[in-house]
Design an enzyme around this catalytic site. Sequence first.
Site: not given
Length: 303
Positions: A193, A235-237
């Site tokens: 991520t 933009m991990h999620d």
Amino acid sequence: MKKKIIIDTDTGTDVDDAVAITLALKSPELKVEGITTVYGNTLLRAQIVLKLLKLMGINDVPVAAGVEKPLLRERDIWWPGHEGKGILTDEDKNLKPVDKHAVDFIIEKIMENPGEITLVTIGPLTNIAAAIIKEPKIIENVKEIVMMGGVARIFDNAPELPYIEHNIKCDPEAARVVFNSQIPITMVGLDVTLKVPINRSHLQKIKNVGTDLTDTLVRLIEIWWEFLKSDSSCMHDPLALSYCIKPEFLETMNCKVIVETQGKHTVGQTIVIPDENSNIKVACGVDSDGFIEFLIGRICSKN
Ligand code: RIB
Ligand code: CA
């Protein structure tokens, strides 16, 4: 056939949850069966979700507020204070989640749809652990968990990575319950991520769309970047969520995952060991450019 998902989120702090929720609701491949909130003021987080839904003209996705404190109730909550700014107005205080606790909502949805629900967890794992403890039958009845959390540090980029990731650190005991549950899990951690930042040029593309929804996302991104003192963030999620839509953006490897809950300096660390027989897949590679292009395209789409 649409994939049935429930999103469990700590939206309001890092902006990436709001982007992930938007991505899910703009993806025809998914049927969002509900959105549950976790960690800290979960009512406020639920109101943020409800406002996002309102901005998208959606009124048939149930939102349930969940557990506020980590499982053992001994750990401090990280609450920087900007949660709700840029999106909630006084009027939005009337937005009400469903009259059911998130843990019961998750249990009921899974038991009503055996083998069909994917839990997409993009916050600390307290609700999911509590659901497993309250109704262990969900272990056999949930399809899988796709999780943003943890860091493996066993791949090529290990030296650049932190040792501990936020979602696991905030409630390591809950994470341990989830990882030990035998539910099939895909762990999308910082190894991948941190390779998907957005920057000012992506922000400009979102700004150019000019809808109430995109204008709100732009404000939320700017508030988060001001807090970070940066002009980009990861933009991990959304990357974890994208695994339910286009799994080809990620490469995975089967691994055993142990969560450290007691070490003096290592609470929240995920110890990851390759194991081809494990029920846990760990993301080890990402098509960063392909993913970012896909994400910005979906967020900016008019439908
Ligand atoms: O470490 C990244 C995670 O922490 C993401 O879920 C982000 O939203 C924050 O909660
Ligand atoms: Ca999150």
